[in-house]
Structure formats: structure tokens, C-alpha cells
Design a protein around this motif. Structure first.
Motif, PDB file in Angstrom:
ATOM      1  N   GLU A 256       8.605   9.663  -9.480  1.00 48.58           N
ATOM      2  CA  GLU A 256       7.434   9.849  -8.608  1.00 48.58           C
ATOM      3  C   GLU A 256       6.600   8.574  -8.591  1.00 48.58           C
ATOM      4  N   THR A 257       7.121   7.575  -7.898  1.00 49.48           N
ATOM      5  CA  THR A 257       6.407   6.308  -7.727  1.00 49.48           C
ATOM      6  C   THR A 257       7.022   5.582  -6.551  1.00 49.48           C
ATOM      7  N   GLY A 258       6.563   4.343  -6.333  1.00 52.03           N
ATOM      8  CA  GLY A 258       7.053   3.577  -5.200  1.00 52.03           C
ATOM      9  C   GLY A 258       8.223   2.665  -5.545  1.00 52.03           C
TER      10      GLY A 258
ATOM     11  N   ALA B  18       0.834  -1.198   0.000  1.00 51.42           N
ATOM     12  CA  ALA B  18       0.000   0.000   0.000  1.00 51.42           C
ATOM     13  C   ALA B  18       0.871   1.252   0.000  1.00 51.42           C
ATOM     14  N   GLY B  19       0.406   2.270  -0.703  1.00 49.74           N
ATOM     15  CA  GLY B  19       1.118   3.540  -0.740  1.00 49.74           C
ATOM     16  C   GLY B  19       2.324   3.564  -1.650  1.00 49.74           C
ATOM     17  N   GLN B  20       2.459   2.546  -2.506  1.00 48.03           N
ATOM     18  CA  GLN B  20       3.622   2.466  -3.389  1.00 48.03           C
ATOM     19  C   GLN B  20       3.272   2.724  -4.861  1.00 48.03           C
ATOM     20  N   GLY B  21       2.119   3.309  -5.094  1.00 52.65           N
ATOM     21  CA  GLY B  21       1.750   3.678  -6.462  1.00 52.65           C
ATOM     22  C   GLY B  21       1.362   2.515  -7.343  1.00 52.65           C
ATOM     23  N   LEU B  22       0.963   1.411  -6.747  1.00 49.69           N
ATOM     24  CA  LEU B  22       0.618   0.202  -7.487  1.00 49.69           C
ATOM     25  C   LEU B  22      -0.896   0.004  -7.528  1.00 49.69           C
ATOM     26  N   THR B  23      -1.390  -0.502  -8.639  1.00 48.27           N
ATOM     27  CA  THR B  23      -2.798  -0.880  -8.722  1.00 48.27           C
ATOM     28  C   THR B  23      -2.998  -2.223  -8.020  1.00 48.27           C
ATOM     29  N   GLU B  24      -4.254  -2.562  -7.769  1.00 43.80           N
ATOM     30  CA  GLU B  24      -4.543  -3.865  -7.167  1.00 43.80           C
ATOM     31  C   GLU B  24      -4.038  -4.997  -8.055  1.00 43.80           C
TER      32      GLU B  24
END
Length: 232
Positions: free
Chosen positions: A209-211, A139-145
Motif C-alpha cells: 500500500e504505497t506508490g 504527487a499521490g505516490q505516498g512520498l513526503t516532501e
């Protein structure tokens, strides 16, 4: 043209780069994603001291690669940084993607941010293997489900012996030509060790700008950063 040798971090194999590889190949470069021993499709391959370093060096030598850009993600930065000095003039540049960097005599475990004892205990409790993260930890790492499910579904336990393997360096890491890609959702600033290396005129910082898993969350942007390094 460059030859990109791509090494993903803990629990992941060469498959982690599936969305990055086509972009690099379409630009005319050679691309060689590596699965380290003990994970993914090499899960049953034994791992001992320096095995992961040799995995990378052996791939470069087996294919007789030149103009190599070594790319290490996360904890793979430690074997990648060691392999970089072993392949000599085959190397063009090293790219550390939100990665740990090697320090002579230190290991991933010894530098663990919560203290080595905690990671050592986790490895011991799991038969010497580092268990993959559960979905909630992404969570919070810029990833979709869907992206999280793909990572979790493909991850395999990581051999602890590789994580506890002390790095061996024969020259200062700052002498390498290197790019450090800092993924900002995983922390706004590089650690002190990386910050020190970035004072070298041979090192360059790029922010994304991502996780922590940009090969999944922003594969196109990561590929463009890698292509830019090939022109330097």
C-alpha cells in the motif's frame, strides 16, 4: 543466507536502496546494490546494447555470488529479468518491484503505455536521454516532501539507448521463480503481461500500500517482503 542484488529504475543509482540495505544486512544476508551504466556515479560510462544486462551479470560473477535474489524496480525489471536466466544456478529468485518485465524482442520504449512515439520524441528532444521527473509528478505516490526532494535531487538523466534495447530471452519468463510486488497507489492491478505471468505456479503476487518508489516511501516494509522471499 541469500545475496540480494538490488537494481533501481530510471534515473537512480545504488543510493536509492540506502534505507533498505541495513535491514537486509542486519538479518545476515549479503546485499549488493548496483548502479547501472550511464546514471548516478556511472553517468559517464558508455551504454550500448545489453550493457545494463551485463552490468548485473558482471556484478554477480565478479563477486562470485550464490543464492542470489535479483531485485529489479520499475524499468530495471527488463534487464533484471534477462540477467536472471544468464546467471543460471546462482539464482534463487527474482523480485520485480512495481516493475516492467521483459518480453523477447520488445523494449521499454516499444511497450511504453502512451505509445512508443511519445517516449521516442522525448528522448530525441533531450539528446537521447530520458529527463528525470519534476517534483509535481511524484504527487499521490505516498512520498513526503523530503522524500520527493531526495529522489529529485539525486536523479540523473537516463540513457535512452538502454530503454530502446530489445530484450533477449531464451525461455519463457514464467519458468523463473519470481515475486511481483504491486504498489497499489500506482495502479490497483498489474498490467496484462504481469497478470499472465502470475498464472504460473512459480510466480507470486505481493501487494504494498504505497506508490511506485517503495524504497523511499516504505523501505522497512519492502525489506520485509524481500526477506520473506529469501525463505522460499
Amino acid at each position: 543466507m541469500s545475496n540480494f542484488v538490488l537494481v533501481a529504475g530510471a534515473w537512480l543509482g545504488s543510493w536509492a536502496w540506502d534505507e533498505v540495505v541495513p535491514v537486509l544486512r542486519e538479518a545476515g544476508h549479503g546485499v549488493h546494490p548496483v548502479t547501472l551504466s550511464g546514471v548516478a556515479d556511472k553517468r559517464d560510462v558508455p551504454v550500448g546494447p545489453r550493457t545494463h544486462v551485463r552490468d548485473i551479470v558482471d556484478e554477480v560473477e565478479r563477486l562470485d555470488l550464490r543464492d542470489v535474489v535479483l531485485v529489479g524496480h520499475s524499468c530495471a525489471g527488463i534487464p533484471v529479468g534477462q540477467a536472471a536466466e544468464l546467471i543460471g544456478d546462482r539464482l534463487t529468485r527474482v523480485v520485480f518491484v512495481d516493475a516492467s518485465v521483459p518480453a523477447d524482442g520488445e523494449s521499454f520504449v516499444s511497450a511504453w503505455w502512451e505509445g512508443p512515439a511519445k517516449l521516442e520524441a522525448a528522448l530525441a528532444a533531450n539528446g537521447g536521454l530520458w529527463a528525470p521527473l519534476p517534483e509535481a509528478d511524484f504527487a499521490g505516490q505516498g512520498l513526503t516532501e523530503e522524500q520527493i526532494a531526495r529522489i529529485v535531487g539525486g536523479a540523473t538523466p537516463h540513457p535512452g539507448v538502454s530503454l530502446a534495447d530489445p530484450a533477449v530471452l531464451t525461455r519463457p519468463l514464467g519458468e523463473l521463480s519470481a515475486t511481483y510486488v504491486k504498489c497499489l497507489l500506482d495502479g490497483a492491478e498489474p498490467g496484462d503481461d504481469v497478470a499472465g505471468l502470475l498464472t504460473s505456479e512459480r510466480w507470486r503476487l505481493v501487494e504494498l500500500e504505497t506508490g511506485h518508489w517503495p524504497m523511499f516511501s516504505r523501505p522497512g516494509e519492502l525489506a520485509r517482503i524481500l526477506l520473506a522471499t529469501a525463505g522460499r
